[in-house]
Design a protein around this motif. Structure first.
Motif, PDB file in Angstrom:
ATOM      1  N   GLY A  52     -34.446   9.386 -87.034  1.00  0.00           N
ATOM      2  CA  GLY A  52     -33.229   9.024 -86.313  1.00  0.00           C
ATOM      3  C   GLY A  52     -32.119   9.779 -87.050  1.00  0.00           C
ATOM      4  N   ALA A  53     -32.202  10.330 -88.163  1.00  0.00           N
ATOM      5  CA  ALA A  53     -31.123  11.103 -88.850  1.00  0.00           C
ATOM      6  C   ALA A  53     -31.280  12.522 -88.321  1.00  0.00           C
ATOM      7  CB  ALA A  53     -31.131  11.140 -90.205  1.00  0.00           C
ATOM      8  N   ILE A  54     -32.360  13.006 -88.213  1.00  0.00           N
ATOM      9  CA  ILE A  54     -32.744  14.518 -87.585  1.00  0.00           C
ATOM     10  C   ILE A  54     -32.139  14.484 -86.126  1.00  0.00           C
ATOM     11  CG2 ILE A  54     -34.223  16.050 -86.998  1.00  0.00           C
ATOM     12  CD1 ILE A  54     -35.752  15.606 -89.782  1.00  0.00           C
ATOM     13  N   SER A  55     -32.713  13.326 -85.389  1.00  0.00           N
ATOM     14  CA  SER A  55     -32.046  13.483 -83.999  1.00  0.00           C
ATOM     15  C   SER A  55     -30.624  13.485 -83.628  1.00  0.00           C
ATOM     16  CB  SER A  55     -32.509  12.168 -83.186  1.00  0.00           C
ATOM     17  OG  SER A  55     -32.140  11.069 -83.825  1.00  0.00           O
TER      18      SER A  55
ATOM     19  N   GLN B 254     -24.789  16.590 -82.423  1.00  0.00           N
ATOM     20  CA  GLN B 254     -23.874  17.350 -82.884  1.00  0.00           C
ATOM     21  C   GLN B 254     -23.620  18.842 -82.527  1.00  0.00           C
ATOM     22  OE1 GLN B 254     -25.020  16.968 -87.244  1.00  0.00           O
ATOM     23  NE2 GLN B 254     -24.971  14.734 -87.311  1.00  0.00           N
ATOM     24  N   ALA B 255     -24.753  19.317 -82.398  1.00  0.00           N
ATOM     25  CA  ALA B 255     -24.600  20.948 -81.734  1.00  0.00           C
ATOM     26  C   ALA B 255     -24.110  20.810 -80.445  1.00  0.00           C
ATOM     27  CB  ALA B 255     -26.216  21.459 -81.895  1.00  0.00           C
ATOM     28  N   ARG B 256     -24.381  19.787 -79.552  1.00  0.00           N
ATOM     29  CA  ARG B 256     -23.791  19.692 -78.055  1.00  0.00           C
ATOM     30  C   ARG B 256     -22.243  19.669 -78.290  1.00  0.00           C
ATOM     31  NH1 ARG B 256     -26.800  16.168 -76.062  1.00  0.00           N
ATOM     32  NH2 ARG B 256     -25.657  14.517 -76.578  1.00  0.00           N
TER      33      ARG B 256
ATOM     34  N   TYR C 148     -27.437  24.941 -80.241  1.00  0.00           N
ATOM     35  CA  TYR C 148     -27.758  23.707 -79.483  1.00  0.00           C
ATOM     36  C   TYR C 148     -29.523  23.893 -79.080  1.00  0.00           C
ATOM     37  CZ  TYR C 148     -27.923  20.298 -75.419  1.00  0.00           C
ATOM     38  OH  TYR C 148     -28.354  19.343 -74.789  1.00  0.00           O
ATOM     39  N   GLN C 149     -29.635  24.835 -78.539  1.00  0.00           N
ATOM     40  CA  GLN C 149     -31.294  25.055 -78.423  1.00  0.00           C
ATOM     41  C   GLN C 149     -32.350  24.902 -79.725  1.00  0.00           C
ATOM     42  OE1 GLN C 149     -32.431  25.371 -75.244  1.00  0.00           O
ATOM     43  NE2 GLN C 149     -30.092  25.294 -74.871  1.00  0.00           N
ATOM     44  N   ALA C 150     -31.522  25.366 -80.623  1.00  0.00           N
ATOM     45  CA  ALA C 150     -32.268  25.261 -81.858  1.00  0.00           C
ATOM     46  C   ALA C 150     -32.336  23.843 -82.639  1.00  0.00           C
ATOM     47  CB  ALA C 150     -31.692  26.092 -83.060  1.00  0.00           C
ATOM     48  N   ALA C 151     -31.368  23.203 -82.127  1.00  0.00           N
ATOM     49  CA  ALA C 151     -31.248  21.604 -82.541  1.00  0.00           C
ATOM     50  C   ALA C 151     -32.257  20.888 -81.642  1.00  0.00           C
ATOM     51  CB  ALA C 151     -29.898  21.185 -82.254  1.00  0.00           C
TER      52      ALA C 151
ATOM     53  N   GLU D 167     -36.593  30.816 -83.954  1.00  0.00           N
ATOM     54  CA  GLU D 167     -36.060  31.714 -83.159  1.00  0.00           C
ATOM     55  C   GLU D 167     -34.769  31.405 -82.619  1.00  0.00           C
ATOM     56  OE1 GLU D 167     -39.365  31.515 -80.246  1.00  0.00           O
ATOM     57  OE2 GLU D 167     -40.859  32.775 -81.229  1.00  0.00           O
ATOM     58  N   GLU D 168     -34.557  30.375 -81.942  1.00  0.00           N
ATOM     59  CA  GLU D 168     -33.111  30.216 -81.414  1.00  0.00           C
ATOM     60  C   GLU D 168     -32.105  30.370 -82.614  1.00  0.00           C
ATOM     61  OE1 GLU D 168     -32.528  29.719 -78.599  1.00  0.00           O
ATOM     62  OE2 GLU D 168     -34.646  29.135 -77.718  1.00  0.00           O
ATOM     63  N   THR D 169     -32.584  30.083 -84.004  1.00  0.00           N
ATOM     64  CA  THR D 169     -31.590  30.293 -84.993  1.00  0.00           C
ATOM     65  C   THR D 169     -31.179  31.678 -85.352  1.00  0.00           C
ATOM     66  OG1 THR D 169     -32.274  28.234 -86.310  1.00  0.00           O
ATOM     67  CG2 THR D 169     -30.904  29.830 -87.461  1.00  0.00           C
ATOM     68  N   LEU D 170     -32.168  32.461 -84.923  1.00  0.00           N
ATOM     69  CA  LEU D 170     -31.982  33.799 -85.124  1.00  0.00           C
ATOM     70  C   LEU D 170     -30.935  34.461 -83.895  1.00  0.00           C
ATOM     71  CD1 LEU D 170     -32.969  36.807 -86.050  1.00  0.00           C
ATOM     72  CD2 LEU D 170     -34.956  36.626 -84.712  1.00  0.00           C
ATOM     73  N   ARG D 171     -31.290  34.100 -83.040  1.00  0.00           N
ATOM     74  CA  ARG D 171     -30.349  34.423 -81.565  1.00  0.00           C
ATOM     75  C   ARG D 171     -28.962  33.640 -82.088  1.00  0.00           C
ATOM     76  NH1 ARG D 171     -35.001  32.224 -78.682  1.00  0.00           N
ATOM     77  NH2 ARG D 171     -36.060  33.994 -77.758  1.00  0.00           N
ATOM     78  N   GLN D 172     -28.919  32.683 -82.743  1.00  0.00           N
ATOM     79  CA  GLN D 172     -27.292  32.142 -83.003  1.00  0.00           C
ATOM     80  C   GLN D 172     -26.895  33.086 -83.865  1.00  0.00           C
ATOM     81  OE1 GLN D 172     -27.497  28.529 -85.261  1.00  0.00           O
ATOM     82  NE2 GLN D 172     -25.323  28.571 -85.526  1.00  0.00           N
ATOM     83  N   ARG D 173     -27.678  33.500 -85.121  1.00  0.00           N
ATOM     84  CA  ARG D 173     -27.087  34.493 -86.018  1.00  0.00           C
ATOM     85  C   ARG D 173     -26.558  35.909 -85.251  1.00  0.00           C
ATOM     86  NH1 ARG D 173     -25.448  30.787 -89.441  1.00  0.00           N
ATOM     87  NH2 ARG D 173     -26.924  29.793 -90.530  1.00  0.00           N
ATOM     88  N   LYS D 174     -27.423  36.345 -84.444  1.00  0.00           N
ATOM     89  CA  LYS D 174     -26.941  37.585 -83.776  1.00  0.00           C
ATOM     90  C   LYS D 174     -25.795  37.613 -83.062  1.00  0.00           C
ATOM     91  CE  LYS D 174     -31.811  39.653 -83.367  1.00  0.00           C
ATOM     92  NZ  LYS D 174     -32.665  40.242 -82.587  1.00  0.00           N
ATOM     93  N   ALA D 175     -25.837  36.267 -82.367  1.00  0.00           N
ATOM     94  CA  ALA D 175     -24.470  35.960 -81.506  1.00  0.00           C
ATOM     95  C   ALA D 175     -23.263  36.013 -82.370  1.00  0.00           C
ATOM     96  CB  ALA D 175     -24.804  34.901 -80.651  1.00  0.00           C
ATOM     97  N   GLY D 176     -23.319  36.012 -83.635  1.00  0.00           N
ATOM     98  CA  GLY D 176     -22.173  36.063 -84.585  1.00  0.00           C
ATOM     99  C   GLY D 176     -21.540  37.451 -84.422  1.00  0.00           C
ATOM    100  N   HIS D 177     -21.994  38.379 -83.715  1.00  0.00           N
ATOM    101  CA  HIS D 177     -21.649  39.619 -83.295  1.00  0.00           C
ATOM    102  C   HIS D 177     -20.794  39.513 -82.308  1.00  0.00           C
ATOM    103  CE1 HIS D 177     -23.001  41.681 -87.032  1.00  0.00           C
ATOM    104  NE2 HIS D 177     -24.374  41.128 -86.595  1.00  0.00           N
TER     105      HIS D 177
END
Length: 481
Positions: A54-57, A62-64, A117-120, A268-278
């Motif tokens: 319930g907590a993780i869901s 939160q991401a949305r 959001y995708q990673a979440a 994988e989605e978290t990696l894309r998120q970090r790359k999008a920081g640029h």
């Protein structure tokens, strides 16, 4: 000739003549499915797992939220004192002001937030499957705890029968000593055997109590007695009896392995998120303000000749573009970290896959081995029974000594315990194999319940039916003299 000591006679004595024999069978014994249902309702570990899910869901909404409009409001109350030093005189004024504002921001291009959001969502799916794995594990845990009680009860029953046999052997040794047919050594050997069996029975009783206590921990309920397994339970090879088929099923349906797949997706989605920081970001912004002109910055400069009195309103609508240029190396470091986390997750998934393949193959072999072992252990009871009777005959005629008889008795009761252990190992390894393959369900417990015996009496039913009938025949005096 004195009656030969047999397993059946010892069982008959243990269940009828000793002070510590079991109480008469009572109705209302608890079944396997009932224990499982109580565990589902009351198990603390499962409740904790559900709360964790319930907590993780909540990471999904939160991401949305980072992609949805952000509306805020506020108010400012100011008290401004102005003092102007001129060549003629000092001019001072005090003015109080109150203003209100509302701001709206809508992200238009936020690649980092989209990938977050995708990673979440992937993490939420992983958590859901992990909860399902915990729920499935409770099925196995309920069965393991339940059959641990039955195993302990059967061990206690065989230990009682063994103690009864050693007691009879001690009585016989004393009788032979009294009439001069044996020396004191036989009595001492028989006494030592009886004392050891008595100590083993005390330990076996504690094991039963401990097993019942484990049921309390699992379900938060106390049970006076539970239903036992009939010896008519089919001992069959797994279907299909093909290790590769089971491994293929596990690769597709094992819940922990499926959860690890979503863990990789999240990484994988978290990696894309970090790359999008640029990447640049674009937001649509709107602001409305109303209040005293001083508070909004509209007061006229001294000597301008213009005067603004009363309230003012201001509306702003626009786009905000932000282009990251340099953040001290933070974004690049986060990208490198995300690469390592992804590699870690992929390696963990591979390790889990190999472990599941190993467990599935091993459990498949174990079930097939258990099928043969149960039959072999049952035959070993018969063989050891015959060996004991032959040794007792030899003892009566003087070709064997008391030590040989005691050793034969120990071998016999050891074979009984090994037989019951093999039966319970077969049941549990079947369930473990299904869990490894991801197919274990409450219906498997329902199927097992069809072979439970509501009036199960461990002191009699720990033996196969044919040996139990032999015990009844000997108790009625139909045994061989």
């Amino acid at each position: 000739m004195l009656r030969r000591l047999s397993l059946a006679l010892a069982v008959a004595t243990a269940t009828s003549g000793l002070a510590w024999a079991a109480e008469p069978v009572q109705s209302g014994k608890t079944g396997l499915v009932t224990v499982y249902n109580e565990a589902v309702k009351n198990n603390a570990d499962l409740a904790a797992a559900r709360a964790n899910y319930g907590a993780i869901s909540e990471v999904v909404p939160q991401a949305r939220a980072g992609l949805l409009p952000n509306l805020s409001g506020g108010a400012d109350a100011t008290d401004t004192h102005t003092n102007v030093d001129t060549s003629l005189d000092d001019v001072s004024a005090t003015r109080s002001g109150l203003s209100y504002r509302a701001s709206l921001s809508q992200p238009l291009f936020r690649a980092d937030r989209w990938f977050q959001y995708q990673a979440a969502k992937a993490s939420n799916e992983q958590a859901s499957l992990s909860l399902s794995a915990t729920e499935q594990n409770l099925i196995l845990q309920s069965a393991e705890t339940y059959f641990a009680v039955l195993r302990a009860q059967d061990t206690l029953a065989s230990t009682k029968a063994e103690e009864a046999a050693f007691k009879r052997q001690l009585d016989q040794a004393n009788e032979r000593f009294d009439v001069g047919l044996s020396d004191k050594t036989d009595v001492l050997e028989a006494q030592a055997g009886y004392d050891t069996s008595r100590a083993n029975r005390i330990l076996a009783q504690r094991a039963v109590d401990d097993a019942f206590q484990a049921l309390v921990t699992l379900t938060n309920n106390e049970y006076a007695a539970i239903e036992g397994v009939q010896h008519t339970l089919p001992i069959l090879a797994p279907v299909p009896n093909d290790a590769k088929a089971w491994v293929d099923t596990a690769a597709q349906q094992n819940l922990n392995l499926q959860a690890s797949n979503y863990a990789v997706d999240a990484a994988e989605e978290t990696l894309r998120q970090r790359k999008a920081g640029h990447a640049p970001t674009v937001d649509a912004v709107a602001q409305y303000q109303k209040g005293d002109n001083d508070s909004l910055g509209f007061s006229n400069p001294t000597g301008s000749g213009l005067r603004y009195n009363g309230d003012a309103e201001q509306t702003t609508i626009g786009l905000q573009l932000n282009i990251p240029i340099y953040s001290g190396g933070l974004t690049s470091s986060q990208v490198r970290e995300a690469y390592q986390r992804l590699d870690q997750t992929e390696q963990q998934r591979e390790s889990l896959r190999r472990q599941i393949v190993e467990n599935t193959r091993n459990l498949h072999r174990a079930v097939n081995t258990d099928v043969e072992t149960v039959q072999a252990r049952k035959q070993s009871i018969i063989s050891n029974q015959s060996a004991l009777e032959a040794t007792e005959i030899g003892y009566q005629v003087g070709t064997r000594n008391i030590v040989d008889v005691l050793d034969a008795q120990r071998q016999l009761y050891s074979s009984v315990r090994n037989y019951n252990d093999a039966r319970y190992d077969y049941i549990l390894n079947n369930l473990r194999l299904k869990q490894a393959a991801g197919t274990l369900a409450p219906s498997d417990l329902d199927a097992l319940s069809g072979f439970l015996k509501p009036d199960y009496n461990p002191d009699k039913d720990f033996l196969p039916p044919d040996l139990a009938k032999a015990a009844e025949a000997q108790l009625k005096g139909n045994s061989e003299y």
